[in-house]
Design an enzyme around this catalytic site. Structure first.
Site, mmCIF file in Angstrom:
data_model
loop_
_atom_site.group_PDB
_atom_site.id
_atom_site.type_symbol
_atom_site.label_atom_id
_atom_site.label_comp_id
_atom_site.label_asym_id
_atom_site.label_seq_id
_atom_site.Cartn_x
_atom_site.Cartn_y
_atom_site.Cartn_z
ATOM 1 N N ASP A 189 -37.342 32.534 -14.980
ATOM 2 C CA ASP A 189 -37.105 31.094 -15.133
ATOM 3 C C ASP A 189 -37.983 30.490 -16.237
ATOM 4 O O ASP A 189 -38.953 29.790 -15.953
ATOM 5 C CB ASP A 189 -37.368 30.412 -13.775
ATOM 6 C CG ASP A 189 -36.968 28.951 -13.761
ATOM 7 O OD1 ASP A 189 -36.275 28.503 -14.697
ATOM 8 O OD2 ASP A 189 -37.357 28.255 -12.796
ATOM 9 N N GLN A 197 -41.163 18.495 -6.750
ATOM 10 C CA GLN A 197 -40.091 18.165 -7.700
ATOM 11 C C GLN A 197 -40.663 17.350 -8.864
ATOM 12 O O GLN A 197 -41.460 16.443 -8.663
ATOM 13 C CB GLN A 197 -38.975 17.346 -7.027
ATOM 14 C CG GLN A 197 -38.492 17.861 -5.687
ATOM 15 C CD GLN A 197 -38.259 19.349 -5.629
ATOM 16 O OE1 GLN A 197 -37.749 19.940 -6.571
ATOM 17 N NE2 GLN A 197 -38.645 19.969 -4.533
ATOM 18 N N SER A 227 -41.789 20.995 -12.284
ATOM 19 C CA SER A 227 -41.217 22.235 -12.823
ATOM 20 C C SER A 227 -41.489 22.402 -14.306
ATOM 21 O O SER A 227 -41.445 21.433 -15.067
ATOM 22 C CB SER A 227 -39.700 22.255 -12.629
ATOM 23 O OG SER A 227 -39.399 22.706 -11.348
HETATM 24 N N1 ARG Z 1 -37.733 22.932 -8.777
HETATM 25 C C1 ARG Z 1 -38.736 21.909 -8.830
HETATM 26 C C2 ARG Z 1 -38.601 21.105 -10.106
HETATM 27 O O1 ARG Z 1 -37.582 21.187 -10.747
HETATM 28 C C3 ARG Z 1 -40.102 22.466 -8.602
HETATM 29 C C4 ARG Z 1 -40.326 22.715 -7.182
HETATM 30 C C5 ARG Z 1 -41.635 23.354 -6.914
HETATM 31 N N2 ARG Z 1 -41.823 23.349 -5.496
HETATM 32 C C6 ARG Z 1 -42.918 23.739 -4.895
HETATM 33 N N3 ARG Z 1 -42.985 23.587 -3.602
HETATM 34 N N4 ARG Z 1 -43.928 24.248 -5.547
HETATM 35 O O2 ARG Z 1 -39.419 20.266 -10.427
#
Ligand code: ARG
Length: 285
Positions: free
Chosen positions: A136, A230, A233
């Site tokens: 990713d 969220q 990332s």
């Molecule tokens: N997919 C999330 C984003 O787009 C990141 C999530 C990370 N989650 C976690 N529990 N560390 O921002």
């Protein structure tokens, strides 16, 4: 950036009120203390490689268009998560986002500090699998160079920074509570690299997603409460002064049993070495 574990917080508040007879209102400072042991505000100068990805066209201007994090790995190169460039995040392909920018050296998104630099090219990892989240990462080429002081070194495979138990720090402008409460100013939290065995146990092949040790690593704290969330990332997980991970996914935020999962940065190093050593450029194959 998750500040604290909501469920862990509710009980101390209720107990404090019951024991002292002080109304719950006065228990608010207890919550504030809890925030300190979770994530904390940092100035971007303490983590100058942390950048915000922005598109005001796609996400509006209330938080300067911030929608993901990124990391400066070269003066004109920013590393982020591949899923940040996906259509389910952007609504369209990244090539069609006319105002895709990197905001660097700015702590408060709504201040005017630092630089806003247009993204000239986006290269999503050819090995990225949106179904499993393997590999990713994506590389962004900037229209203008950032200062060398913003660049962080990536840790190659075998670097001691990847060892389980190593202390690490993650930073970003993401959700503070898991309830859509996004940060305006940069925050960070400290956690530890976990063993592949622990990560596999947390995420066996199931609906939550599977942990793949080859291209992922996971990090957290035994009691939970310290995690990315969220909006974080693509942002950096740094250990021993080197970049080891990019915020990728997780089940909820800050749960004790569900550590955060990060893109294993040594895979980026490996892919770049492979393409640099090849006679035919990677894009032409
Ligand atoms: N997919 C999330 C984003 O787009 C990141 C999530 C990370 N989650 C976690 N529990 N560390 O921002």
């Amino acid at each position: 950036m998750r500040r604290f574990f909501v469920r862990a917080l509710v009980r101390p508040l209720a107990l404090a009120a019951a024991a002292t007879g002080i109304p719950l209102l006065y228990a608010t400072p207890v919550a504030a203390d809890s925030v300190v042991i979770g994530s904390f505000p940092i100035d971007v100068s303490a983590s100058p490689w942390t950048v915000a990805l922005s598109s005001r066209d796609r996400f509006g201007g209330t938080r300067a268009g911030q929608f993901c994090g990124g990391v400066v790995i070269g003066r004109t190169t920013v590393l982020t998560a591949a899923h940040c460039m996906g259509e389910d995040v952007l609504g369209v392909s990244p090539q069609r986002v006319g105002d895709l920018k990197v905001i660097a050296n700015r702590t408060d998104l709504l201040s005017r500090g630092g630089q806003e630099i247009p993204v000239r090219a986006v290269r999503v990892s050819p090995d990225y699998d949106s179904r499993t989240n393997a590999e990713d990462y994506a590389l962004l080429t900037l229209a203008e160079p950032l200062p060398q002081s913003s660049v962080i070194e990536m840790a190659a495979a075998g670097d001691p920074a990847y060892r389980p138990g190593t202390g690490a720090m993650v930073s970003g402008w993401g959700d503070l509570t898991g309830g859509g409460d996004y940060a305006r100013s940069l925050r960070a939290t400290r956690l530890h690299v976990l063993s592949d065995a622990r990560c596999e146990k947390a995420y066996p092949n199931g609906a939550e997603g599977a942990y793949l040790a080859r291209s992922m690593l996971c990090a957290g704290e035994p009691a939970g409460g310290h995690d990315a969330c969220q909006g974080d990332s693509g942002g950096p997980l740094v250990a021993q002064g080197k970049l080891i991970g990019l915020v990728s996914w997780g089940s909820g935020c800050g749960r004790a049993q569900n550590p955060g999962v990060y893109t294993r940065v040594s895979e980026v190093v490996r892919a770049r070495e492979r393409s640099a050593g090849a006679a035919v450029p990677r894009d032409a194959r």
